[in-house]
Motif scaffolding. Sequence first.
Motif, PDB file in Angstrom:
ATOM      1  N   GLU A   1     -30.356   5.123 -13.172  1.00  0.00           N
ATOM      2  CA  GLU A   1     -31.245   4.088 -12.666  1.00  0.00           C
ATOM      3  C   GLU A   1     -32.649   4.657 -12.611  1.00  0.00           C
ATOM      4  O   GLU A   1     -32.874   5.846 -12.636  1.00  0.00           O
ATOM      5  N   ARG A   2     -33.611   3.770 -12.523  1.00  0.00           N
ATOM      6  CA  ARG A   2     -34.968   4.245 -12.701  1.00  0.00           C
ATOM      7  C   ARG A   2     -35.608   4.785 -11.426  1.00  0.00           C
ATOM      8  O   ARG A   2     -36.703   5.293 -11.435  1.00  0.00           O
ATOM      9  N   GLN A   3     -34.908   4.664 -10.310  1.00  0.00           N
ATOM     10  CA  GLN A   3     -35.497   5.154  -9.082  1.00  0.00           C
ATOM     11  C   GLN A   3     -35.070   6.575  -8.781  1.00  0.00           C
ATOM     12  O   GLN A   3     -33.953   6.956  -8.998  1.00  0.00           O
TER      13      GLN A   3
ATOM     14  N   THR B   1     -38.018   6.427  -1.228  1.00  0.00           N
ATOM     15  CA  THR B   1     -37.713   5.849  -2.524  1.00  0.00           C
ATOM     16  C   THR B   1     -39.019   5.687  -3.269  1.00  0.00           C
ATOM     17  O   THR B   1     -39.950   5.066  -2.782  1.00  0.00           O
TER      18      THR B   1
ATOM     19  N   ALA C   1     -41.468   4.400  -6.199  1.00  0.00           N
ATOM     20  CA  ALA C   1     -41.599   3.280  -7.126  1.00  0.00           C
ATOM     21  C   ALA C   1     -41.814   3.813  -8.534  1.00  0.00           C
ATOM     22  O   ALA C   1     -42.538   4.780  -8.727  1.00  0.00           O
ATOM     23  N   ASP C   2     -41.188   3.196  -9.502  1.00  0.00           N
ATOM     24  CA  ASP C   2     -41.441   3.546 -10.889  1.00  0.00           C
ATOM     25  C   ASP C   2     -42.692   2.810 -11.360  1.00  0.00           C
ATOM     26  O   ASP C   2     -43.241   1.991 -10.640  1.00  0.00           O
TER      27      ASP C   2
ATOM     28  N   SER D   1     -28.306  -1.321 -18.231  1.00  0.00           N
ATOM     29  CA  SER D   1     -27.603  -1.435 -16.953  1.00  0.00           C
ATOM     30  C   SER D   1     -26.258  -2.131 -17.130  1.00  0.00           C
ATOM     31  O   SER D   1     -25.309  -1.844 -16.413  1.00  0.00           O
TER      32      SER D   1
ATOM     33  N   ARG E   1     -34.935  -7.806 -11.806  1.00  0.00           N
ATOM     34  CA  ARG E   1     -35.412  -6.424 -11.904  1.00  0.00           C
ATOM     35  C   ARG E   1     -36.556  -6.258 -12.887  1.00  0.00           C
ATOM     36  O   ARG E   1     -37.185  -5.210 -12.939  1.00  0.00           O
TER      37      ARG E   1
ATOM     38  N   ASN F   1     -36.379  -7.450  -5.061  1.00  0.00           N
ATOM     39  CA  ASN F   1     -35.669  -6.218  -5.432  1.00  0.00           C
ATOM     40  C   ASN F   1     -36.624  -5.021  -5.409  1.00  0.00           C
ATOM     41  O   ASN F   1     -37.698  -5.053  -6.014  1.00  0.00           O
TER      42      ASN F   1
ATOM     43  N   SER G   1     -36.300  -2.337  -6.880  1.00  0.00           N
ATOM     44  CA  SER G   1     -36.400  -1.727  -8.210  1.00  0.00           C
ATOM     45  C   SER G   1     -37.150  -2.602  -9.203  1.00  0.00           C
ATOM     46  O   SER G   1     -37.163  -2.298 -10.388  1.00  0.00           O
TER      47      SER G   1
ATOM     48  N   ARG H   1     -39.519  -4.077 -11.704  1.00  0.00           N
ATOM     49  CA  ARG H   1     -40.528  -3.495 -12.552  1.00  0.00           C
ATOM     50  C   ARG H   1     -41.380  -4.622 -13.113  1.00  0.00           C
ATOM     51  O   ARG H   1     -40.865  -5.522 -13.752  1.00  0.00           O
TER      52      ARG H   1
ATOM     53  N   ARG I   1     -45.305  -2.773  -2.622  1.00  0.00           N
ATOM     54  CA  ARG I   1     -44.544  -1.527  -2.446  1.00  0.00           C
ATOM     55  C   ARG I   1     -44.558  -1.065  -0.998  1.00  0.00           C
ATOM     56  O   ARG I   1     -43.548  -0.618  -0.465  1.00  0.00           O
TER      57      ARG I   1
END
Length: 296
Positions: free
Chosen positions: A75-77, A84, A86-87, A115, A231, A259, A261, A263, A287
């Motif tokens: 996962e991207r996190q 946590t 943020a990407d 995913s 997402r 969410n 996550s 993006r 964020r």
Amino acid sequence: DQSIRKVSGSLEKNAHAQISPQPLTSFTQLRSKHGISRRLAENLDAQGYTEPSEVQMGSLPLLLGTDEDRGLNPERQERSGTETRADIDLLTVAPTGSGKTLGFMIHVLHGLLRSRQAQSQAKAGERSEHRVQALIIAPTHELADQIVNEGRKLASGTGMKISGLRKGMRLHPHLVSLKDGDALKHEKSHTSGGHNSDFLVKTDIVVSTPLSFLHAISAEEAGPAPLPDIRFLILDEADVLLDPLFREQTLGIWTACTNASLRTSLWSATIGSSIESLARNFILDRRRNLGLTSST
Ligand code: ADP
Ligand code: MG
């Protein structure tokens, strides 16, 4: 702030050296370096795309990442302690005709396919059902239709479904009239007529204008329902979507995407400095409200 990146592109070929530390130099790298699925690579090939455009060269490495970037975490996190992180979210500015649509379509399809792959490994044998996980907002129905068409060509054979929102489509089961019990089972039930014909759209990627989308997620008086499954949020022609005419609607949708996550990427031919700082501040506020920390 490295977690909000900006990429610019032109219509020129071979002008990519200055836009990204590691630009994508060929579409074959999408598979060899960024791990896109065989089918996605074949679909690109079948459409005759041989070389990425400048904006694709600059944005795709940032959006797709590499297996090394992701490390052991699919996962991207990344979690470090209790924080946590943020990407990246992306602002992409490149002229009309420079291939922005293909850029965000590759990003979204790859993200969803990845995913789904991770999920089907987790619970083998279970058929995955269509659930809206990506949202592409465009200012006009005409543009939304073009995006659906381009997206369908690219998604062909991957099992991912892309739908443009039409009148009567709803995204939340509780917003659908249950008078006709079958309305939930058939994606295309009664498409015309009054409000009793509303039906639940079953798809992976929704393409919509801001107003149609708000209608699809809102109850008469309660306002927009939250959308924790989404997402990927793409704002195409973002300068128009954040213009005063659409701003409230667009930010309302963005806020409903709860969410952590999520993006977001914004794509436009031009972006004025006040719109750009509005977008950046919105991303940072969002964020902060979700307790995410931005990487620096
Ligand atoms: P933009 O949204 O930046 O204005 P579009 O996404 O509408 O541009 O793309 C313009 C045209 O360029 C489309 O016909 C698209 O199919 C084509 N195109 C996109 N990427 C490439 C590429 N890498 N190689 C060749 N043609 C491309
Ligand atoms: Mg476009």
